[in-house]
Design a protein around this motif. Structure first.
Motif, PDB file in Angstrom:
ATOM      1  N   GLN A 279      69.018  60.645  25.723  1.00 35.30           N
ATOM      2  CA  GLN A 279      68.386  61.015  26.862  1.00 35.30           C
ATOM      3  C   GLN A 279      66.790  60.340  27.191  1.00 35.30           C
ATOM      4  O   GLN A 279      65.921  60.812  26.750  1.00 35.30           O
ATOM      5  N   PHE A 280      67.088  59.195  27.435  1.00 36.69           N
ATOM      6  CA  PHE A 280      65.825  58.113  27.424  1.00 36.69           C
ATOM      7  C   PHE A 280      65.333  58.086  29.059  1.00 36.69           C
ATOM      8  O   PHE A 280      64.584  57.092  29.302  1.00 36.69           O
ATOM      9  N   ASP A 281      65.972  58.630  29.898  1.00 35.20           N
ATOM     10  CA  ASP A 281      65.657  58.477  31.359  1.00 35.20           C
ATOM     11  C   ASP A 281      64.213  58.752  31.528  1.00 35.20           C
ATOM     12  O   ASP A 281      63.674  58.434  32.333  1.00 35.20           O
ATOM     13  N   GLY A 282      63.898  60.066  30.842  1.00 35.87           N
ATOM     14  CA  GLY A 282      62.755  60.620  31.247  1.00 35.87           C
ATOM     15  C   GLY A 282      61.540  59.470  30.700  1.00 35.87           C
ATOM     16  O   GLY A 282      60.328  59.476  31.438  1.00 35.87           O
ATOM     17  N   VAL A 283      61.513  58.801  29.604  1.00 31.54           N
ATOM     18  CA  VAL A 283      60.789  57.821  29.173  1.00 31.54           C
ATOM     19  C   VAL A 283      60.740  56.799  30.083  1.00 31.54           C
ATOM     20  O   VAL A 283      59.677  56.080  30.678  1.00 31.54           O
ATOM     21  N   ASP A 284      61.901  56.230  30.529  1.00 29.08           N
ATOM     22  CA  ASP A 284      61.787  55.124  31.703  1.00 29.08           C
ATOM     23  C   ASP A 284      61.200  55.552  32.907  1.00 29.08           C
ATOM     24  O   ASP A 284      60.395  54.821  33.638  1.00 29.08           O
ATOM     25  N   LYS A 285      61.213  56.805  33.317  1.00 27.11           N
ATOM     26  CA  LYS A 285      60.503  57.472  34.409  1.00 27.11           C
ATOM     27  C   LYS A 285      59.058  57.292  34.386  1.00 27.11           C
ATOM     28  O   LYS A 285      58.054  57.182  35.227  1.00 27.11           O
ATOM     29  N   LEU A 286      58.618  57.828  32.997  1.00 29.95           N
ATOM     30  CA  LEU A 286      57.172  57.805  32.731  1.00 29.95           C
ATOM     31  C   LEU A 286      56.482  56.421  33.035  1.00 29.95           C
ATOM     32  O   LEU A 286      55.637  56.236  33.440  1.00 29.95           O
ATOM     33  N   LEU A 287      57.300  55.358  32.508  1.00 31.78           N
ATOM     34  CA  LEU A 287      56.907  54.076  32.294  1.00 31.78           C
ATOM     35  C   LEU A 287      56.803  53.457  33.771  1.00 31.78           C
ATOM     36  O   LEU A 287      55.719  52.843  34.236  1.00 31.78           O
ATOM     37  N   LYS A 288      57.750  53.841  34.519  1.00 34.01           N
ATOM     38  CA  LYS A 288      57.680  53.258  36.185  1.00 34.01           C
ATOM     39  C   LYS A 288      56.376  53.983  36.729  1.00 34.01           C
ATOM     40  O   LYS A 288      55.897  53.506  37.646  1.00 34.01           O
ATOM     41  N   ASN A 289      56.431  55.221  36.562  1.00 32.67           N
ATOM     42  CA  ASN A 289      55.316  56.101  37.257  1.00 32.67           C
ATOM     43  C   ASN A 289      53.682  55.565  36.859  1.00 32.67           C
ATOM     44  O   ASN A 289      52.982  55.308  37.664  1.00 32.67           O
ATOM     45  N   LEU A 290      53.806  54.922  35.598  1.00 35.41           N
ATOM     46  CA  LEU A 290      52.493  54.430  35.107  1.00 35.41           C
ATOM     47  C   LEU A 290      52.331  53.060  35.471  1.00 35.41           C
ATOM     48  O   LEU A 290      51.154  52.584  35.460  1.00 35.41           O
ATOM     49  N   LYS A 291      53.349  52.311  35.797  1.00 37.22           N
ATOM     50  CA  LYS A 291      53.392  51.105  36.118  1.00 37.22           C
ATOM     51  C   LYS A 291      52.866  50.230  34.840  1.00 37.22           C
ATOM     52  O   LYS A 291      52.107  49.308  34.934  1.00 37.22           O
ATOM     53  N   VAL A 292      53.465  50.604  33.681  1.00 37.03           N
ATOM     54  CA  VAL A 292      53.157  49.622  32.522  1.00 37.03           C
ATOM     55  C   VAL A 292      54.254  49.014  32.011  1.00 37.03           C
ATOM     56  O   VAL A 292      55.380  49.338  32.353  1.00 37.03           O
ATOM     57  N   GLU A 293      53.931  48.481  30.965  1.00 31.64           N
ATOM     58  CA  GLU A 293      55.117  47.727  30.003  1.00 31.64           C
ATOM     59  C   GLU A 293      55.961  46.624  30.942  1.00 31.64           C
ATOM     60  O   GLU A 293      55.310  46.183  31.907  1.00 31.64           O
ATOM     61  N   GLN A 294      57.302  46.930  31.183  1.00 28.08           N
ATOM     62  CA  GLN A 294      58.275  46.229  31.927  1.00 28.08           C
ATOM     63  C   GLN A 294      57.841  46.540  33.414  1.00 28.08           C
ATOM     64  O   GLN A 294      58.324  45.592  34.608  1.00 28.08           O
ATOM     65  N   TYR A 295      57.430  47.530  33.824  1.00 27.69           N
ATOM     66  CA  TYR A 295      57.082  47.941  35.174  1.00 27.69           C
ATOM     67  C   TYR A 295      55.797  47.555  35.671  1.00 27.69           C
ATOM     68  O   TYR A 295      55.221  48.152  36.767  1.00 27.69           O
ATOM     69  N   SER A 296      54.983  46.762  34.696  1.00 30.21           N
ATOM     70  CA  SER A 296      53.665  46.391  35.157  1.00 30.21           C
ATOM     71  C   SER A 296      53.518  45.510  36.473  1.00 30.21           C
ATOM     72  O   SER A 296      52.677  45.547  37.133  1.00 30.21           O
ATOM     73  N   TYR A 297      54.860  44.915  36.997  1.00 24.22           N
ATOM     74  CA  TYR A 297      54.903  44.278  38.076  1.00 24.22           C
ATOM     75  C   TYR A 297      54.811  45.176  39.397  1.00 24.22           C
ATOM     76  O   TYR A 297      54.271  44.499  40.689  1.00 24.22           O
ATOM     77  N   LEU A 298      54.674  46.327  39.181  1.00 25.36           N
ATOM     78  CA  LEU A 298      54.506  47.117  40.432  1.00 25.36           C
ATOM     79  C   LEU A 298      52.979  47.342  40.849  1.00 25.36           C
ATOM     80  O   LEU A 298      52.752  47.742  41.825  1.00 25.36           O
ATOM     81  N   ARG A 299      52.206  46.881  39.839  1.00 25.96           N
ATOM     82  CA  ARG A 299      50.805  46.870  40.234  1.00 25.96           C
ATOM     83  C   ARG A 299      50.425  45.684  41.020  1.00 25.96           C
ATOM     84  O   ARG A 299      49.088  45.797  41.511  1.00 25.96           O
ATOM     85  N   GLU A 300      51.231  44.744  41.084  1.00 24.69           N
ATOM     86  CA  GLU A 300      50.678  43.572  41.607  1.00 24.69           C
ATOM     87  C   GLU A 300      50.634  43.479  43.177  1.00 24.69           C
ATOM     88  O   GLU A 300      50.154  42.862  43.935  1.00 24.69           O
ATOM     89  N   TRP A 301      51.299  44.475  43.858  1.00 26.72           N
ATOM     90  CA  TRP A 301      51.361  44.723  45.296  1.00 26.72           C
ATOM     91  C   TRP A 301      51.054  45.985  45.852  1.00 26.72           C
ATOM     92  O   TRP A 301      51.383  46.954  45.157  1.00 26.72           O
ATOM     93  N   THR A 302      49.997  46.159  46.932  1.00 27.95           N
ATOM     94  CA  THR A 302      49.582  47.135  47.491  1.00 27.95           C
ATOM     95  C   THR A 302      49.975  47.208  48.783  1.00 27.95           C
ATOM     96  O   THR A 302      50.402  45.992  49.556  1.00 27.95           O
ATOM     97  N   LEU A 303      50.157  48.343  49.397  1.00 28.89           N
ATOM     98  CA  LEU A 303      50.580  48.456  50.888  1.00 28.89           C
ATOM     99  C   LEU A 303      49.261  47.718  51.772  1.00 28.89           C
ATOM    100  O   LEU A 303      49.628  46.992  52.540  1.00 28.89           O
ATOM    101  N   ARG A 304      48.131  47.707  51.356  1.00 31.33           N
ATOM    102  CA  ARG A 304      47.181  47.233  52.201  1.00 31.33           C
ATOM    103  C   ARG A 304      47.278  45.732  52.091  1.00 31.33           C
ATOM    104  O   ARG A 304      47.082  44.978  53.004  1.00 31.33           O
ATOM    105  N   ARG A 305      47.547  45.083  50.892  1.00 30.74           N
ATOM    106  CA  ARG A 305      47.507  43.635  50.791  1.00 30.74           C
ATOM    107  C   ARG A 305      48.960  42.998  51.489  1.00 30.74           C
ATOM    108  O   ARG A 305      48.888  42.039  51.907  1.00 30.74           O
ATOM    109  N   PHE A 306      49.857  44.132  51.411  1.00 30.08           N
ATOM    110  CA  PHE A 306      51.093  43.505  52.106  1.00 30.08           C
ATOM    111  C   PHE A 306      50.951  43.375  53.626  1.00 30.08           C
ATOM    112  O   PHE A 306      51.081  42.277  54.282  1.00 30.08           O
ATOM    113  N   PHE A 307      50.153  44.108  54.433  1.00 27.31           N
ATOM    114  CA  PHE A 307      49.948  44.105  55.678  1.00 27.31           C
ATOM    115  C   PHE A 307      48.986  43.005  55.932  1.00 27.31           C
ATOM    116  O   PHE A 307      49.273  42.265  57.138  1.00 27.31           O
ATOM    117  N   GLU A 308      47.744  42.666  55.060  1.00 28.74           N
ATOM    118  CA  GLU A 308      47.071  41.605  55.336  1.00 28.74           C
ATOM    119  C   GLU A 308      47.754  40.242  55.213  1.00 28.74           C
ATOM    120  O   GLU A 308      47.232  39.250  55.960  1.00 28.74           O
TER     121      GLU A 308
END
Length: 593
Positions: A279-308
């Motif tokens: 059961q490693f799904d909890g660890v994957d969810k942790l990294l995705k919520n923190l936007k770190v490691e392989q999920y760090s790409y989630l930090r590159e975009w924000t809603l404000r930047r998208f609208f601008e």
């Protein structure tokens, strides 16, 4: 003399160099262990791992174990300089893009569930103003101590709790001190007031308090969580324990051998052993919520930047969407009208489909009944043997009773044999009835046993002047209805026997063989009857035609249909001199094999 001594010395040096080179040429198996001082079972389980690797790889392979930071492990993986990694579940999931896979996980009496065995504890002084994660920790700027290179376990664990509580995890990072000490030193800093809080790995505090009981009165754990799966107080959710990972540099055979050795390895000196986490799904969810490691790409975009950046396109999309909505409203009425018409058509189609299904089912039943009516003559051969036996026993019993009284045991034996043969006849009738009712029901069947049984039935229930030779193979499993298989063999034997009526030294050869290269089972039935003409062979292959005076050709049609149902193929091969060879190929049931 001096030149000779000089040459001797040169020879000795060269020999020593060759020996050293030979020693250094031995293969090296590199293991990288995530740096984690004072972790529970850390030293003993690494010794256990090293022993397992030496046992598996042999004395010729040198095992090199190094303690590295998470970033160093990533660098080694990129450069292909490591075969095995031992780390916690967070680093494991962060290394997935590098091609690693888990092999075994640490298990112990201390943490009986390997899926919930790791976490972190945030400690403060017992009289501290900070009483919970969400009360004062974000209202001031406390100094939080953490061991160096522990961002891949205790830090991520506690940041995950901040995300769950909707707190500012990024702000919490600014409270961290640049510590390099071990966990025991961090506890001292909290007690001495040099730090307001400290991050510790799960179960370290309980282990440390055993050596220093007075600490229990001086410190406390924030957001204390207790679980029946771990006898420790933690501040975070529990995650899987440390695991051994294989890298792309290791062969599949080595991975299999190491896994087998680890999972059978005895307990370490501290009572830890190897198991499997799932059961490693909890660890994957942790990294995705923190936007770190392989999920760090989630930090590159924000809603404000998208609208601008995409404001003109958003306006165009809005206009397009408005037009689509207006068009859908206009077309909705037309769609409703058309839908009503289609519904009526579907009702009529459903009615016709049901009628067609009834007709198809009737045709299938008639088809099965036609086959059953044809095979009744073959089944009569099977019934003849038990009926003859019953008749003989009955007549013998009557004759014996006419001579005088019999012992009870003798009568019971004869009646038992009659009953047994009656059950055999009833079983034959039941097989035909079930086939007529349910049709073909393929199951895993051992071909040699079924062919032998069919041959025995044929010899016992028919006037067979031919010699039947059977050459079985090793166990050959196929998917087929056992009744259909018996019917197939009886048909072939009956056809071969009828072709040998006027043949001297009549002989039928039945062979079973396995072609392992193509995973096929081959059944052949060969007779030494008269040579067939080209025209007679064409009639046999065509079906519903026969070379016999009173035949219908239905027998070989049934055989072909049975072979087709079993996903096989049938070939008719005329011999050069005499007779016909029927070759049937079935796919080998590799699961049963």
């Amino acid at each position: 003399m001096r030149p000779k001594k000089f040459l001797l010395a040169v020879f000795i040096v060269l020999a020593a160099t060759c020996v050293c080179a030979a020693k250094d040429s031995s293969p090296v198996f590199r293991v990288s262990v995530m740096q984690s001082d004072e972790h529970l079972f850390h030293e003993s389980i690494i010794e256990n791992l090293e022993g397992a690797l030496e046992k598996t790889l042999g004395a010729k392979t040198k095992v090199e174990i190094s303690t590295d930071s998470p970033e160093t492990i990533k660098t080694k993986l990129k450069e292909g300089r490591v075969e095995l990694v031992f780390c916690n579940s967070v680093l494991y999931r962060a290394l997935l893009p590098y091609g690693v896979r888990d092999l075994a996980t640490v298990h112990s009496d201390w943490n009986p569930n390997p899926n919930r065995a790791d976490g972190a504890a945030l400690i403060v002084k017992r009289d501290s103003e900070i009483s919970s994660l969400n009360q004062r920790i974000n209202l001031k700027e406390p100094k939080v101590a953490m061991e160096k290179n522990r961002h891949c376990d205790v830090l991520y664990y506690i940041l995950g709790e901040f995300e769950t509580l909707k707190l500012d995890s990024e702000k919490f990072k600014t409270f961290l001190l640049d510590n390099t000490g071990k966990s025991s030193e961090l506890v001292k800093e909290v007690v001495q007031g040099k730090a307001d809080a400290a991050l510790l790995p799960a179960c370290f505090l309980e282990q440390h308090v055993v050596e220093y009981p007075s600490l229990y009165r001086e410190i406390k754990v924030l957001n204390p969580l207790r679980s029946s799966e771990l006898p420790c107080t933690v501040s975070t959710t529990l995650y899987p324990n440390w695991s051994v990972l294989i890298t792309p540099n290791i062969s599949m055979k080595q991975a299999t051998d190491i896994a087998a050795t680890l999972l059978t390895q005895p307990k370490s000196s501290d009572g830890a052993w190897w198991s499997v986490s799932t059961q490693f799904d909890g660890v994957d969810k942790l990294l995705k919520n923190l936007k770190v490691e392989q999920y760090s790409y989630l930090r590159e975009w924000t809603l404000r930047r998208f609208f601008e950046e995409y404001f003109p396109f958003i306006i165009l999309f809005g206009a397009f969407l408005t037009g689509v909505i207006l068009y859908s409203c206009i077309a909705n009425r037309l769609i409703k009208i058309r839908t009503r018409q289609l519904s009526q058509s579907l009702l009529r189609l459903s009615k016709y489909k049901k009628e067609f299904e009834l007709v198809r089912r009737d045709n299938e039943i008639y088809h099965r009944m036609g086959i059953v009516s044809h095979i009744s003559s073959l089944i009569s051969h099977e019934l003849r043997q038990p009926l003859n036996t019953i008749s003989c026993y009955s007549q013998g019993l009557l004759m014996r009773l006419e001579k005088g009284p019999m012992e009870q045991g003798q009568i019971s034996d004869i009646v038992y044999q009659i009953h047994k043969k009656t059950q055999g006849a009833d079983e034959i009738i039941k097989k035909v009835r079930d086939f007529a009712k349910f049709g073909s029901r393929p199951v895993a069947t051992e071909l040699n046993q079924s062919v032998r049984k069919a041959i025995d039935v044929f010899l016992l229930s028919s006037q067979c002047p031919s010699v039947v030779e059977f050459k079985p193979s090793e166990a050959a499993w196929i998917k087929i209805d056992p009744f259909e298989l018996e019917l197939l063999v009886l048909n072939l034997l009956r056809n071969a026997n009828e072709a040998l009526v006027k043949t001297a030294n009549a002989r039928i050869e039945v062979n079973v063989s396995i072609n392992k290269e193509t995973s096929e089972v081959i059944l052949t039935v060969k007779d030494n009857g008269p040579k067939l003409s080209e025209e007679a062979l064409i009639k046999i292959k065509r079906g519903f035609e026969t070379t016999k005076k009173n035949g219908t050709g239905m027998g070989l049609v049934i055989v072909s249909e049975i072979v087709s149902n079993a996903k096989g193929r049938i070939d008719f091969v005329p011999s050069k001199d005499r007779g016909l060879l029927v070759k049937i190929t079935f796919p080998l049931d590799t699961h049963e094999q």
